[in-house]
Scaffold this motif. Structure first.
Motif, mmCIF file in Angstrom:
data_model
loop_
_atom_site.group_PDB
_atom_site.id
_atom_site.type_symbol
_atom_site.label_atom_id
_atom_site.label_comp_id
_atom_site.label_asym_id
_atom_site.label_seq_id
_atom_site.Cartn_x
_atom_site.Cartn_y
_atom_site.Cartn_z
ATOM 1 N N LYS A 177 32.520 6.862 40.835
ATOM 2 C CA LYS A 177 31.244 6.562 40.210
ATOM 3 C C LYS A 177 31.485 6.343 38.732
ATOM 4 O O LYS A 177 32.143 7.149 38.067
ATOM 5 N N LEU A 178 30.983 5.226 38.194
ATOM 6 C CA LEU A 178 31.165 4.877 36.791
ATOM 7 C C LEU A 178 30.019 5.409 35.952
ATOM 8 O O LEU A 178 28.857 5.366 36.365
ATOM 9 N N GLY A 179 30.375 5.932 34.765
ATOM 10 C CA GLY A 179 29.369 6.462 33.858
ATOM 11 C C GLY A 179 29.513 5.874 32.475
ATOM 12 O O GLY A 179 29.975 4.738 32.309
ATOM 13 N N ASP A 180 29.150 6.631 31.450
ATOM 14 C CA ASP A 180 29.181 6.182 30.058
ATOM 15 C C ASP A 180 30.608 6.272 29.517
ATOM 16 O O ASP A 180 30.979 7.256 28.883
ATOM 17 N N GLY A 181 31.417 5.236 29.768
ATOM 18 C CA GLY A 181 32.806 5.256 29.331
ATOM 19 C C GLY A 181 33.651 6.225 30.124
ATOM 20 O O GLY A 181 34.708 6.648 29.668
ATOM 21 N N GLU A 182 33.203 6.582 31.314
ATOM 22 C CA GLU A 182 33.917 7.544 32.148
ATOM 23 C C GLU A 182 33.877 7.111 33.609
ATOM 24 O O GLU A 182 33.061 6.276 34.013
ATOM 25 N N ILE A 183 34.770 7.693 34.394
ATOM 26 C CA ILE A 183 34.762 7.498 35.832
ATOM 27 C C ILE A 183 34.912 8.862 36.499
ATOM 28 O O ILE A 183 35.676 9.712 36.027
ATOM 29 N N THR A 184 34.149 9.097 37.552
ATOM 30 C CA THR A 184 34.264 10.322 38.333
ATOM 31 C C THR A 184 34.905 9.969 39.663
ATOM 32 O O THR A 184 34.359 9.177 40.434
ATOM 33 N N LEU A 185 36.086 10.529 39.912
ATOM 34 C CA LEU A 185 36.812 10.306 41.154
ATOM 35 C C LEU A 185 36.625 11.521 42.045
ATOM 36 O O LEU A 185 36.967 12.649 41.661
#
Length: 465
Positions: free
Chosen positions: A195-203
């Motif tokens: 899941k893509l966020g604010d300049g981040e990715i959650t794997l």
């Protein structure tokens, strides 16, 4: 009423003065690759990542959990010159803010920092990160041979991902177990959802493990990479795109650039000096060459080149056991790995083909037409010659005494950097015995043990094991 108007004018003037007095600011993450030369380790590559904030601070450690707030130093911009000062005492850096928003280096070997993007959707693609590579002896630019590791990432564009990490033994980064290609594994430790966020990715992995990391994107028409946890992952071409140009030795360069910086020699001048230095007349007599070298990891590599028939073969052995073969015949190429034959991608073909246009072999009269289209710039005590073979960039690092110091090239993956040392002479040709390569973290050494000029090549030379 007049007093109110006067007060408003004063306040407006003060506000206007404040706006004009403020120093311009940068915002976002900029990335680039810097080449540099060291006395003992030759050419090196430094991947640069800088997160600029509009409060005048920056962070160059995007692999930290607190990357959004962590401060590595401060910067200011004066007359479009960006000056960086580091908290830890490292030497400051200067960049020129270009009209297109890029940051251009002002010292050392020229490089550019491009801004990468925050995204909410990601197209399906495979990416890879290489930790090290090596190019061969003789200065031929033997294609990326060595013992190193590769991280592979695949995103399907629908919220699923797959990862793989392999110890690599072979040419141009092929893993012993094969690449992740276009597959992804659900419900296991090497795959899951993202899941893509604010300049981040959650794997979220199949075993329940959750990892939050910094994440930025650069599309194919720019840097063509993702920045994950501060590391460069370059997009991996799975197959040749429809209509892509064939790569053959007879193609004319896709880029023609004969610009020369004022006060520097022309590319023709540099080429003539290099040919004088390294016995160009004897190089021109080469039709076939077979080179054997030992490389880090107790491996042996043999590279066979047939210039006339445009054929190249690279073999890797370890302790005498054949591990891998890559072969290119015109624009047709295959790989043999652990008894299995596969077709080479266009990127892999390019890497084999580019071995002819670097180092000593690149000076050959049948191969140096690309060199002559290049740009010459001065950098300290060196000249940098940059040119293109089709879409692939090749760089020569030449001393101002016209000594060959190294090469670099880029395809659709990370740059391959080589430094040449310990030149010797055989068969009337001067060539480097030692080649060193590094990604800035790991260094691999190749030592030529045998060089045969114009050996007789037979059908057995090119056969499948």
């Amino acid at each position: 009423m007049r007093k109110i108007r006067t007060l408003l004018l004063i306040l407006l003037a003060a506000a206007t003065f404040t706006v004009h007095a403020q120093s311009p600011r940068l915002s976002g993450v900029y990335v680039g690759a810097e080449l540099y030369n060291t006395p003992f380790q030759g050419m090196q590559i430094n991947n640069i990542v800088i997160y600029f904030r509009n409060d005048g601070t920056f962070n160059n450690a995007l692999n930290q959990p607190d990357w959004k707030t962590k401060v590595s130093g401060s910067y200011n911009i004066t007359n479009n010159t960006v000056q960086l000062a580091f908290k830890n005492g490292d030497e400051g850096k200067k960049y020129k803010l270009a009209a297109n928003g890029n940051l251009e280096s002002t010292a050392g070997i020229k490089h550019t920092l491009h801004k990468v993007k925050k995204i909410t959707t990601l197209p399906a693609a495979s990416y890879e990160k290489r930790t090290a590579s090596v190019s061969g002896g003789m200065g031929t630019g033997m294609p990326a041979v060595g013992a190193f590791s590769t991280d592979y990432l695949y995103f399907d564009g629908k919220g699923n991902f797959s990862t793989d990490r392999s110890s690599v033994v072979g040419v141009t980064g092929d893993a012993a177990g094969g690449t992740v290609g276009g597959k992804f594994g659900k419900n296991n430790k090497t795959g899951g959802t993202y899941k893509l966020g604010d300049g981040e990715i959650t794997l979220t992995f199949g075993n329940g493990t959750v990892s939050n990391q910094s994440f930025f994107y650069s599309p194919p028409n720019e840097e063509d990479l993702i920045l994950l946890n501060g590391e460069f992952y370059f997009r991996k071409e799975e197959k040749e795109k429809p209509g892509a140009a064939n790569s053959t030795a007879d193609n004319t360069g896709a880029h023609t650039n004969t610009t020369t910086t004022a006060g520097t020699p022309t590319t023709a001048d540099v080429l003539n000096k290099l040919r004088d230095q390294y016995n160009g007349e004897n190089i021109d007599k080469i039709t076939t060459v077979k080179e054997t070298a030992n490389i880090t990891g107790n491996m042996q590599v043999t590279l066979v080149t047939d210039i006339v028939n445009n054929r190249i073969r690279a073999e890797i052995k370890q302790n005498g056991k054949l591990l891998l073969i890559k072969q290119l015949d015109g624009n047709e190429g295959w790989q043999w790995l652990n008894g299995r034959k596969t077709t080479l991608s266009q990127g892999e073909k390019d890497e084999l083909l580019l071995s002819q246009y670097q180092g000593i072999m690149g000076l050959h009269k049948k191969l140096n037409n690309y060199f002559l289209t290049g740009t010459v710039t001065a950098s300290g005590d060196n000249y940098i010659i940059s040119f293109y073979h089709n879409k692939n960039k090749i760089v020569y690092l030449i001393g101002k005494d016209y000594t060959l110091k190294g090469n670099a090239y880029t395809t659709n993956a990370a740059p391959s950097i080589s430094a040449y040392k310990n030149f010797t002479q055989a068969n009337g040709i001067t060539y480097p015995v030692t080649t060193e390569s590094s990604d800035g973290k790991t260094k691999i050494t190749s030592t030529t043990t045998s060089l045969e000029i114009n050996p007789v090549l037979t059908a057995d030379t090119w056969k499948m094991p």
